[in-house]
Every structure is written in structure tokens, then in C-alpha cells.
Design a protein around this motif. Structure first.
Motif, short mmCIF file in Angstrom:
data_model
loop_
_atom_site.label_atom_id
_atom_site.label_comp_id
_atom_site.label_asym_id
_atom_site.label_seq_id
_atom_site.Cartn_x
_atom_site.Cartn_y
_atom_site.Cartn_z
N UNK A 18 0.88 -1.16 0.00
CA UNK A 18 0.00 0.00 0.00
C UNK A 18 0.91 1.21 0.00
N UNK B 154 0.51 5.37 0.66
CA UNK B 154 -0.36 6.52 0.85
C UNK B 154 0.43 7.81 0.79
N UNK C 136 4.15 -1.75 4.43
CA UNK C 136 4.33 -0.58 3.58
C UNK C 136 3.42 0.56 3.99
N UNK C 137 2.27 0.24 4.62
CA UNK C 137 1.37 1.33 5.03
C UNK C 137 2.04 2.18 6.10
N UNK C 138 2.80 1.55 6.98
CA UNK C 138 3.49 2.29 8.04
C UNK C 138 4.62 3.13 7.45
N UNK C 139 5.42 2.49 6.57
CA UNK C 139 6.53 3.21 5.95
C UNK C 139 6.01 4.44 5.22
N UNK D 127 3.17 6.04 5.64
CA UNK D 127 2.64 7.07 6.55
C UNK D 127 3.80 7.96 7.00
N UNK D 128 4.91 7.31 7.36
CA UNK D 128 6.08 8.07 7.82
C UNK D 128 6.63 8.95 6.70
N UNK E 274 4.42 11.91 5.83
CA UNK E 274 4.50 13.08 6.71
C UNK E 274 5.82 13.81 6.49
N UNK E 275 6.89 13.07 6.18
CA UNK E 275 8.18 13.73 5.94
C UNK E 275 8.13 14.54 4.64
#
Lengths: 368, 331
Positions: B65, B67, B120-123, B125-126, B129-130
């Protein structure tokens, strides 16, 4: 750990291995929380050294305690589904809808001159209506997840869009504001210098911790997060557990809605949209496994403090809040990298592979 | 490997049916619905979403995923606008550099997902935001209005005046969208690398055992999405005549929902470009039709939410049914 075994005694021996796994996750979690506390301490000392006159002060601490509760409650609402191997993308939409309903009752329904008992009754009625709405949302989400068997990302993507759509439709994008002073006063009240909202967050966090570690339901939430099929085959009604997870998550959203209403003195369909991904970030930073099965409330709590310390510190130093957001992302990635390196060492926790309830994962080629 | 059923699977058949039913109802309800100008406008309005959905589709098929693509789209759009408007770069270098930035940002997601072994959703998200935070920080959230003419002028490849004196223009967004859809379809169903994307999403373990370069396939999927985000950013800025750092904020879940409505699965390994296009078209028709009938546009979110819930409920029960059949057959 004896009492843990006792709690799930009713389901017999077949879940012993699951239980071992859960217990070992708590031990792993302890290390995790320790590391996060070290990170928090480092950040606090760093900011204190950089700003010896402004940062290490009671007023700064109090300001932080005023700011953290909403994100904290929403992150709890996100963390519990994550631990169960799911996710609730509708947390913000649920909170906003509940906030709007309560705001609508207080602004459109309640007579302006209401005071005393009438006012108290209207307030209680509004809160109860929001509470009921969240129960309905939680039950429907839980039932959809449990009965259809589709990954909660999809279900809650749908409920999120639907709830947000309803909020937009009913409000036409406007915000509702102007609540009774009593509500605002309570939210600004402090006890021994600690904001009431922070006390509420702390109490709820302790309750959530007890729920997750000391009750049968809590252990089962961890179990379905580890392996839904295995848990079902060991005689647990997993669908019931899933309904509970989303019900609890929704009720936490209700509490967040009450706080947001009181703090902003308004409610709207598009409030706090940017919090959605940050709740996931906070939960994962706090050691919640995004594939489910692992996670401690203590870790989440420390993670929230870390995020808030960075935000407040950057703010006091006059650094753009956007850079604070960027640093949150960087910290999450760094923590993940450290975990990965630690996990690759001998005797480290083995990298986990995909399981049935973790379809969003991309397991990679070589496994340690 | 994609079975024949995947080319025109259950979801696609259902979507075609849903599209036809909606089209018939809407054309009966509003005579304007089934006119050429309306349909062309409808397609142009959804061109950016379709381009992004094509990229998201590839990543979803690979089992991941992403985003962060709205952030990528905004960053590339801004870079191109900055180079073209403030530095006076001509068309080719501005767009090339923007596309390269898109591919680079996408590749960072792939590398982090692969090496950190985090969902991949966590990566993303990070990284989202960066990317966003840095973009807003460096640009001070300032829009760029003075886009050069080659960018902001509505260029028509084809003009046609209907009997009722309506001008129908086939503009750049439509042409680019069709090109992207064809390219993605070709890539995913006619090339080796496309097969490898399906294989990786279908069963990562098996894919790596048979010698598929997992990192390579992931780089392709996320890099391709980054590239398409740059394309979408370019088209979007051209349509609104300005580059805004927050232009695409909040689009991630909408586009994801569209791709999923079109039959791409979060589990990876299934879905088709045709299905995604049908999904986009379905939503586009609904929005447009509701407007024509006179239903408040505020109601659209409710409709999309219901469409997603109904679609996943149907898919869920269909999958359960298939699973039960398979179990009884093997017993």
C-alpha cells in the motif's frame, strides 16, 4: 504471569502456545517501553539544555498536558484494533460525527437561557446521544468486520467515507459552535495543576492496559491479532471479540469527541483530519505491531509523550511545526530501523512473516 | 499467475453491470446525462484520479500500500512549477526533473519497505509526513500562479461542435489519462515484469523462491506510482492554473478506495486495470448524475461510502462462497 493463565482458564489447554506467545510479547514489550523511555529522557534533556529557561518549567509541562489528550484517546482508539490485527480508519470520522450530534443538540435543541438542572439535563442528554451513536457505529463496524470477513482496512475505509459523508451532508461543511460555558470551564479546570482532560486520558490508559492484559477479552484481542484462525479453532468466539474491539474503539472516539468539543468550543466534519495517520504513527512508534498480536498501552503512552515533547520543544524554539511533523516520521523510521537491526542479531526476535490476518504486509525475500 | 478469470473477473462483470444500470437510470432521469459534452467533461474531471488510481493499482497488486503519493504529486508539481515559472526552464527539463523526483520518492518507499521489513502502510505514513512537512516548510505553503502558457493553456487535441452548439474538446488530461491507462494495462498484463508483480503479490514466498527479484519488482511498483504521481501533479496544476503545495492533501484514501472498488485487493496479486477504470467511471457517473438530477453535491460522500460498503460486502460473501466450494470439493 499465573493470573494471565488463570483468566483464560475457561478455554482450556489448547491455547497454551498462543498464551506463551502473548506472554513473550509482553516481555518484548517491556524492553521496547524501556527504550522509548530512554528516547523520551534524551529528548527532554536535549530541549532542557537548549532552552534552560523556557523548556523545563511547570507551565510548559501543563501546556503539553493540555494538548496530548485528544490525540492520546484517538491513538488508543486506533491501537486496540491494531493489536487485534485490524485497524479503524474511521476514528476521526466517528469522533467528528459524535461531536456534531452533541453540538447540534446543544446549539439547536437546547434553549439559550437554560441553566441549573435544565442545563445539566440537556448536557447529559447530548452526551448520552453521542454515546449511543458511537455504540451503533462500533457495533455496525464490528459486525461488518466479523461477519463479512473482509479486512478491516476496507470496512473502515467504507465506514469512514460514509460517516464523513453524512457529517458533510448534514452540516453542509459548516462548523457548529457556542456551547454552554459549563462544558468549556470543566475542560479548562486543573487538579493540582494537572488538566482534567489529562487525568481522564491517564485513567482511560490504565483501564485499557488492565483490559488488555488482565481480562479474558484482552488476551483474546491479542490472540486474534496473532492468529485469527488458530484462536477460532481453540474455541474462542472470534467474531464476538472483533465486535468488542470496534465497540471499544468507537467509545474511545466518543470521549475524544467530548474533549475536542470542549477545547475547540466547536464541532465540524473536517476537524482533526491530519490526526488519522498520526494515530497510527503513534501506535506503531509505541511498539504496537501493525500486523496485530503485540502492543502495550504503556509504550503508546510514552510514544505520545515523545511526539508531544518534540512538538512543544520545536514550538518553543520557534521551529516550524511542519519540521516537527517531519521529525515524527523520521523518528518512526529510525525506531523501525533500530528494531530491524536488533532483530537481525542472533537471539533477537525473528522477523515475522505474513499471516492470514496481515494482508497488507509485504514479506520480503530472505528471512532470518 | 493471473488466471483467465482475472482479466474479466467477477468484480469487473459486476462493475460493468453496475455501470450500465447507473447509466440507464441516469439517462432516463436527465436527458443531458448521455450527451457527448457531459461525458467528456466527466472524464476530464476524473482524469487525475484515474492516473493516480493506475499507480496505486500496481502497488496494490504487488501486495503493498502506498499513501504517500499525494505528497509526491504535490512535491513534483511544485518542483516543476518552480523550475518553469520562477527559473524559466523550458518544458522538457522541468517535466523530466519532476518525473525523476517522483520516481526517487517512490523508490525511497520501496527501499524502506524492503530493508526495514515494515508494513508498507506504516513506511508510507512516515514518508508521507516527511515529504509533506518538508514541502510545506521549504515552500512556506506559497502557491505558484504564473505558470507558463504551455502548461496552463487548455490545449485541445480535437474539437467538435455538436448539433446543439456545444463545443467538445479532447484535452491534454484526457489524452494523458488514456495513455496512462493503456500503458499500465500493457505493463501489467503483457509483460514479464507485470507477471512478476502479480506473482509477488499473490505469494511473496513462492515468488522469491522461483527467483523473482523482490526488491526490483517493488522498486518498479513504487517507482511507477511515483512517476504517475508526478504526471497527475502536472495535469492537476494545469487544470487549476496554479501549483499549490496542499493541492492533493487528503486524496490518499479516496484514490485507494477507488482502486479497491475497482477490484484491486489489499492482499495483492489480483485486480485489473480495466476494473479500476470501471470503478472510477462508476463513481464519476454517480457524482455527475446526482448533480444533474439535482441531488446536493454534499450527498456524494454518503454515496461513495455506501458503494464501498456494498462492494466489499458482495466481494466478502463471494469469497466465502468460493472458499466453501473449494473446501467441499477437496474433501
Amino acid at each position: 504471569m499465573q493470573d494471565l493463565a488463570h483468566d483464560v482458564g475457561g478455554t482450556g489447554h489448547s491455547i497454551r502456545s498462543q498464551l506463551d506467545r502473548v506472554i513473550s510479547s509482553f516481555r518484548g514489550g517491556a524492553v521496547n517501553v524501556g527504550a522509548l523511555l530512554v528516547l523520551l529522557a534524551v529528548l527532554v534533556s536535549l530541549f532542557s539544555l537548549l532552552m534552560p529557561t523556557t523548556f523545563p518549567r511547570g507551565s510548559t509541562l501543563q501546556a503539553m498536558m493540555f494538548q496530548v489528550p485528544e490525540l492520546g484517546l484517538l491513538s488508543l482508539a486506533m491501537a486496540i484494533p491494531l493489536i487485534s490485527g485490524g485497524i479503524n480508519l474511521a476514528v476521526i470520522a466517528t469522533a467528528n460525527q459524535a461531536g456534531l450530534l452533541m453540538a447540534w443538540i446543544l446549539t439547536a435543541g437546547m434553549p439559550q437561557e437554560a441553566s441549573g438542572t435544565t442545563l445539566a439535563l440537556w448536557l447529559a442528554g447530548a452526551l448520552a446521544a453521542g454515546f449511543l451513536l458511537c455504540i451503533v457505529v462500533g457495533l455496525v463496524t464490528g459486525l461488518l468486520v466479523a461477519v463479512i470477513g473482509v479486512h478491516p482496512i476496507l470496512v473502515t475505509l467504507g465506514t469512514m467515507t460514509l460517516l464523513h459523508g453524512c457529517s458533510i451532508y448534514f452540516t453542509r461543511g459548516r462548523t457548529l459552535s457556542g456551547f454552554p460555558d459549563a462544558l468549556i470551564l470543566v475542560s479548562n479546570e486543573t487538579v493540582l495543576g494537572i488538566p482534567i482532560s489529562f487525568i481522564v486520558l491517564a485513567v482511560i490508559a490504565v483501564l485499557a492496559h488492565v483490559l488488555l492484559t488482565r481480562t479474558a477479552l484482552g488476551i483474546r484481542i491479542h490472540m486474534i491479532g496473532s492468529n485469527l484462525e488458530a484462536t477460532r479453532f481453540s474455541g474462542v468466539d472470534t467474531r464476538r471479540v472483533q465486535v468488542w474491539v470496534y465497540l471499544i474503539s468507537s467509545l474511545l472516539c466518543w470521549l475524544a469527541a467530548v474533549m475536542m468539543m470542549a477545547r475547540f468550543n466547536s464541532a465540524g466534519a473536517d476537524f482533526a483530519q491530519s490526526y488519522l495517520l498520526i494515530t497510527i504513527l503513534a501506535a506503531v512508534l509505541g511498539g504496537v505491531d501493525p500486523y496485530g498480536g503485540f502492543g502495550r498501552i504503556a509504550g503508546l503512552f510514552v510514544a505520545l509523550l515523545i511526539l508531544q515533547v518534540i512538538a512543544s520543544g520545536f514550538n518553543l524554539m520557534g521551529i516550524s511545526p511542519h519540521l516537527a511533523l517531519a521529525s515524527w516520521g523520521l523518528i518512526l523510521l529510525s525506531v523501525m530501523a533500530v528494531k530491524r537491526i536488533a532483530g537481525a542479531l542472533p537471539h533477537g526476535r525473528r522477523a515475522r512473516t505474513s499471516s492470514q490476518n496481515a494482508p497488507v504486509e509485504i514479506p520480503t525475500a530472505s528471512k532470518s | 499467475m493471473p488466471r483467465p478469470g482475472i482479466i474479466l473477473g467477477r468484480t469487473e462483470t459486476a462493475l460493468i453491470a453496475a455501470n450500465l444500470v447507473t447509466a440507464v437510470i441516469l439517462s432516463l432521469a436527465s436527458p443531458y446525462f448521455l450527451t457527448l459534452p457531459n461525458l467528456v467533461n466527466l472524464i476530464e474531471a476524473y482524469s487525475v484520479t484515474t492516473i493516480l488510481a493506475a499507480g496505486v493499482f500496481v502497488v496494490l497488486v504487488s501486495g503493498g500500500i502506498d499513501i504517500s503519493f499525494p505528497a509526491t504529486a504535490a512535491a513534483t508539481q511544485y518542483l516543476a512549477a518552480y523550475l518553469a515559472a520562477s527559473r524559466g526552464f523550458p518544458l522538457a527539463p522541468s517535466l523530466t526533473l519532476a518525473a525523476l523526483l517522483g520516481v526517487a520518492l517512490g523508490s525511497i518507499n520501496a527501499l524502506l519497505t524492503y530493508y526495514l521489513r515494515v508494513a508498507s502502510i506504516i513506511v508510507t505514513i512516515a514518508t508521507s509526513s516527511i515529504y509533506y512537512a518538508l514541502l510545506i516548510y521549504f515552500t512556506d505553503a506559497q502557491e505558484i500562479y504564473n505558470l507558463p502558457g504551455w502548461w496552463s493553456n487548455r490545449f485541445a487535441f480535437f474539437r467538435y461542435v455538436t448539433a446543439s452548439d456545444d463545443v467538445v474538446k479532447i484535452t491534454l488530461p484526457i489524452v494523458v489519462m488514456i495513455a496512462v491507462v493503456c500503458l499500465t494495462h500493457y505493463l501489467m498484463s503483457r509483460t514479464r515484469i507485470g507477471r512478476q508483480v502479480y506473482a509477488l503479490g499473490g505469494n511473496p514466498e513462492a515468488a522469491s523462491r522461483v527467483g523473482i527479484n523482490v526488491l526490483g519488482v517493488q522498486l518498479l511498483a513504487y517507482g511507477y506510482l511515483g512517476f504517475l504521481a508526478a504526471v497527475a501533479g502536472f495535469i492537476q496544476a494545469g487544470r487549476v492554473h496554479q501549483a499549490v503545495p496542499t493541492a492533493m492533501a487528503g486524496q490518499e484514501l479516496n484514490v485507494l478506495a477507488v482502486a479497491i472498488l475497482g477490484g484491486a485487493s489489499l492482499v495483492g496479486g489480483i485486480g485489473s486495470m480495466g476494473g479500476v477504470v470501471l470503478g472510477v467511471f462508476f463513481l464519476a457517473m454517480l457524482q455527475n448524475g446526482l448533480n444533474l438530477i439535482g441531488v446536493s453535491s454534499y450527498f456524494f460522500g454518503v454515496v461513495v461510502g455506501l458503494a464501498i460498503l456494498i462492494s466489499i460486502t458482495m466481494t466478502g460473501f463471494a469469497e466465502k462462497h468460493m472458499h466453501r466450494r473449494r473446501v467441499t470439493r477437496s474433501a
